[in-house]
Design a protein around this motif. Structure first.
Motif, short mmCIF file in Angstrom:
data_model
loop_
_atom_site.label_atom_id
_atom_site.label_comp_id
_atom_site.label_asym_id
_atom_site.label_seq_id
_atom_site.Cartn_x
_atom_site.Cartn_y
_atom_site.Cartn_z
N ILE A 150 0.79 -1.21 -0.03
CA ILE A 150 -0.05 -0.01 -0.10
C ILE A 150 0.88 1.25 0.10
N VAL A 151 0.83 2.06 -1.15
CA VAL A 151 1.66 3.13 -1.30
C VAL A 151 0.96 4.47 -1.08
N SER A 152 -0.19 4.34 -1.09
CA SER A 152 -1.44 5.52 -0.93
C SER A 152 -1.95 5.60 0.33
N GLY A 153 -2.48 6.80 0.66
CA GLY A 153 -3.31 6.89 1.79
C GLY A 153 -2.29 7.46 3.12
N HIS A 154 -3.10 7.63 4.33
CA HIS A 154 -2.59 8.11 5.50
C HIS A 154 -1.60 7.00 5.92
N ASN A 155 -1.74 5.84 5.74
CA ASN A 155 -0.87 5.03 6.32
C ASN A 155 -0.34 4.02 5.44
N PRO A 156 0.53 4.25 4.68
CA PRO A 156 1.17 3.44 3.50
C PRO A 156 2.05 2.39 4.32
N THR A 157 2.03 1.15 3.45
CA THR A 157 3.06 0.14 4.20
C THR A 157 4.43 0.03 3.37
N SER A 158 4.35 0.91 2.26
CA SER A 158 5.54 0.92 1.64
C SER A 158 5.77 2.40 1.21
N VAL A 159 7.19 2.70 1.73
CA VAL A 159 7.67 4.24 1.55
C VAL A 159 8.80 4.30 1.06
N VAL A 160 8.97 5.42 0.09
CA VAL A 160 10.15 5.52 -0.80
C VAL A 160 11.34 6.30 0.22
N VAL A 161 12.37 5.54 0.29
CA VAL A 161 13.32 6.37 1.16
C VAL A 161 14.48 6.59 0.43
N VAL A 162 14.69 6.39 -0.99
CA VAL A 162 15.66 6.96 -1.92
C VAL A 162 14.88 7.23 -3.06
N LYS A 163 14.80 8.48 -3.41
CA LYS A 163 14.33 8.93 -4.78
C LYS A 163 15.31 8.64 -5.91
N VAL A 181 16.06 6.99 -15.33
CA VAL A 181 15.36 6.52 -16.71
C VAL A 181 13.90 6.26 -16.36
N ALA A 182 13.05 5.73 -17.36
CA ALA A 182 11.40 5.68 -17.20
C ALA A 182 11.34 4.44 -16.09
N THR A 183 12.05 3.64 -16.07
CA THR A 183 11.83 2.28 -15.24
C THR A 183 11.91 2.81 -13.61
N GLY A 184 12.50 4.14 -13.41
CA GLY A 184 12.67 4.48 -11.76
C GLY A 184 13.93 3.98 -11.29
N PHE A 185 15.09 3.58 -12.17
CA PHE A 185 16.20 3.03 -11.63
C PHE A 185 16.89 3.85 -10.50
N GLY A 186 17.11 3.16 -9.25
CA GLY A 186 17.40 3.52 -8.22
C GLY A 186 16.65 4.00 -7.26
N VAL A 187 15.37 3.98 -7.16
CA VAL A 187 14.33 4.06 -6.30
C VAL A 187 14.54 3.03 -5.19
N ILE A 188 14.51 3.22 -4.00
CA ILE A 188 14.48 2.31 -2.94
C ILE A 188 13.23 2.48 -1.93
N ALA A 189 12.44 1.58 -1.61
CA ALA A 189 11.37 1.78 -0.78
C ALA A 189 11.40 0.56 0.45
N MET A 190 11.18 1.01 1.53
CA MET A 190 11.00 0.13 2.63
C MET A 190 9.83 -0.26 2.95
N ILE A 191 9.39 -1.65 3.35
CA ILE A 191 8.11 -2.14 3.23
C ILE A 191 7.90 -2.81 4.61
N ASP A 192 6.65 -2.87 5.13
CA ASP A 192 5.85 -3.50 6.25
C ASP A 192 4.69 -3.68 5.90
N ASP A 193 4.49 -4.85 4.58
CA ASP A 193 3.21 -5.11 4.22
C ASP A 193 2.62 -6.21 5.08
N PRO A 194 1.48 -5.93 5.05
CA PRO A 194 0.55 -7.26 5.55
C PRO A 194 0.60 -8.47 4.98
#
Length: 196
Positions: free
Chosen positions: A61-74, A80-93
């Motif tokens: 869940i990346v949307s809303g007030h309580n996301p379970t995935s948060v981008v930590v490196v933009k 490139v179009a693939t978003g190469f380099g993005v890092i997201a931390m997760i705490d997914d149910p």
């Protein structure tokens, strides 16, 4: 006569140093390895290895007030179009059914990184931390490549803890739902794990 004594003394010192050098090399090269030893697997009370299959639904869940995935490196400015380099931390149910309202059995905790310049390909590093039943408190560690647009993605199980010590196996991921507007996703994970 005076010339013989320095030669004899030199030989004596040479052999003395050679002896202690060899003795020192024996100690350094492994004859004295107090930091490791071989163990009999019976000491760890390992039973017969078994194969267990789990099917869980991973809710990113990346949307809303309580996301379970948060981008930590933009991504960098020249990304490139693939978003190469993005890092997201997760705490997914992790649930037993595809609906978020179904029974929660654990959480996928770790990160994913967009690791491909050519396609949407993730490096996944996460622990499936179980919170239900017999496996409560045990984890399975998944580390591998996730080619998001492939129908089935396979990643290795590289270890675990608790009842999954010495775990090995693989997971198969299939996208169950992806909301293009919010970026939220539900993925079915079939986990096949060998453990004791």
């Amino acid at each position: 006569m005076a010339m013989i004594f320095p030669t004899f003394a030199s030989l004596y010192i040479f052999f003395f140093l050679l002896f202690f050098s060899i003795f020192d090399m024996i100690l350094v090269n492994g004859e004295n390895q107090d930091f490791m030893r071989s163990l009999d697997s019976n000491l760890l009370d390992l039973k017969q290895e078994k194969l267990t299959h789990f099917r869980v639904y991973w809710h990113d869940i990346v949307s809303g007030h309580n996301p379970t995935s948060v981008v930590v490196v933009k991504p960098p400015a020249n990304s490139v179009a693939t978003g190469f380099g993005v890092i997201a931390m997760i705490d997914d149910p992790l649930t037993i059914g595809p609906e978020m309202s179904s029974k929660l059995v654990g959480r996928a905790q770790g990160f994913y990184a967009l690791a491909s310049q050519e396609e949407l390909g993730l490096l996944m590093s996460m622990n499936f931390a179980f919170m239900e039943g017999k496996y409560n408190g045990s984890t399975i560690t998944v580390l591998g490549r996730n080619a998001v647009f492939s129908k089935v993605r396979e990643m290795p199980v590289v270890g675990g803890s608790g009842l999954f010590r010495f775990a090995r196996g693989y997971v198969q991921a299939r996208t169950h739902m992806f909301d293009i507007k919010t970026g939220d996703a539900t993925v079915e994970y079939n986990v096949y794990v060998l453990h004791y």
